[in-house]
Write an enzyme that holds these catalytic residues in place. Structure first.
Site, PDB file in Angstrom:
ATOM      1  CD1 TRP A 265      -1.857   2.276   1.822  1.00  0.00           C
ATOM      2  CD2 TRP A 265      -3.253   0.952   0.678  1.00  0.00           C
ATOM      3  NE1 TRP A 265      -3.023   2.972   1.631  1.00  0.00           N
ATOM      4  CE2 TRP A 265      -3.901   2.180   0.920  1.00  0.00           C
ATOM      5  CE3 TRP A 265      -3.936  -0.051  -0.032  1.00  0.00           C
ATOM      6  CZ2 TRP A 265      -5.209   2.441   0.495  1.00  0.00           C
ATOM      7  CZ3 TRP A 265      -5.228   0.206  -0.454  1.00  0.00           C
ATOM      8  CH2 TRP A 265      -5.848   1.436  -0.188  1.00  0.00           C
TER       9      TRP A 265
ATOM     10  CG  HIS B 189      -3.376  -4.110   6.220  1.00  0.00           C
ATOM     11  ND1 HIS B 189      -4.672  -4.532   6.388  1.00  0.00           N
ATOM     12  CD2 HIS B 189      -2.989  -3.631   7.430  1.00  0.00           C
ATOM     13  CE1 HIS B 189      -5.060  -4.305   7.629  1.00  0.00           C
ATOM     14  NE2 HIS B 189      -4.050  -3.759   8.279  1.00  0.00           N
TER      15      HIS B 189
ATOM     16  CG  ASP C 120      -8.677  -4.903   6.082  1.00  0.00           C
ATOM     17  OD1 ASP C 120      -7.486  -5.238   5.927  1.00  0.00           O
ATOM     18  OD2 ASP C 120      -9.254  -4.063   5.371  1.00  0.00           O
TER      19      ASP C 120
ATOM     20  CG  HIS D  95      -7.156  -1.836   8.986  1.00  0.00           C
ATOM     21  ND1 HIS D  95      -5.902  -1.263   9.043  1.00  0.00           N
ATOM     22  CD2 HIS D  95      -7.563  -1.727   7.682  1.00  0.00           C
ATOM     23  CE1 HIS D  95      -5.562  -0.826   7.835  1.00  0.00           C
ATOM     24  NE2 HIS D  95      -6.558  -1.081   7.008  1.00  0.00           N
TER      25      HIS D  95
ATOM     26  CG  HIS E 290     -12.576  -0.719   5.293  1.00  0.00           C
ATOM     27  ND1 HIS E 290     -12.165  -0.113   4.127  1.00  0.00           N
ATOM     28  CD2 HIS E 290     -11.674  -1.714   5.534  1.00  0.00           C
ATOM     29  CE1 HIS E 290     -11.064  -0.717   3.678  1.00  0.00           C
ATOM     30  NE2 HIS E 290     -10.754  -1.694   4.514  1.00  0.00           N
TER      31      HIS E 290
END
Length: 210
Positions: free
Chosen positions: A19, A49, A55, A59, A160
């Site tokens: 990421w 990650h 996740d 997180h 999320h």
């Protein structure tokens, strides 16, 4: 249950894309058998990650469950793979006409991350109305073949939170390029990281036979 297990994990290796701004993956043999007299011993560093991972709610929520608090059965069982290739985003209207077949785990094949060594400029994301639909259908896990359910620049991580608010856990960066849609048995167990916000997983599937 019969059939061949198929690995749907991204192999972790030096050079796999992390990421943006996160800790890159690295592995080296720190001590050689020739030096120790008994064994080769490796050393690894990584974000939780990188590659195929889950996740934990912690997180994105300070009060959320941590990896070692997650129910293990979420990551083992019947999963249905649905092909949504070509969509920029996925929400209720894209999935409500699909039969989930009673599966509590839905894996979305988006085709939006063809090369794990390159972080994609764009990828298929989830819209916030997906959480309520999945809850209505009894889904407990959503897996995607993209690095996140939210866009990379997002700070609010709305998808999320929508999933978490509706009791749906998240599996990201699975590899479904050569997998046909249908029903499979899934195993994607996280490491028991005490207090962890996420964990790499070895995700595998095999055809489901009732």
């Amino acid at each position: 249950m019969t059939g061949k297990w198929i690995d749907i994990s991204q192999p972790l290796h030096n050079g796999i894309a992390e990421w943006p701004g996160d800790t890159p993956f690295s592995y080296e043999v720190k001590f050689l058998k020739a030096d120790t007299g008994s064994a080769n011993i490796g050393m690894m560093a990584t974000s939780t990650h990188t590659g195929t991972h889950i996740d934990a709610p912690f997180h994105y929520d300070d009060e959320g469950l941590k990896v070692d608090e997650l129910p293990i059965d979420i990551y083992i069982g019947k999963a249905r793979i649905i092909d949504v290739t070509g969509l920029d985003s996925v929400g209720r209207s894209d999935l409500e006409l699909h039969d989930f077949g009673g599966a509590e785990r839905i894996l979305l094949k988006t085709g939006s991350r063809p090369n794990p060594d390159v972080f994609p400029e764009t990828y298929t994301v989830m819209r916030t109305d997906i959480g309520p639909l999945l809850k209505e259908r009894g889904v407990k896990l959503l897996g995607i073949d993209a690095p996140s359910v939210d866009p990379e620049p997002s700070k609010t991580l709305d998808a999320h939170h929508s999933l978490n608010d509706n009791g749906v856990f998240i599996l990201e960066n699975i590899v479904l390029d050569s997998i046909e849609p249908g029903d499979y048995e899934l195993i994607a167990l996280p490491l028991p990281i005490k207090g962890g916000d996420g964990s790499p997983v070895r995700a595998v599937v095999r055809k489901w036979e009732a």
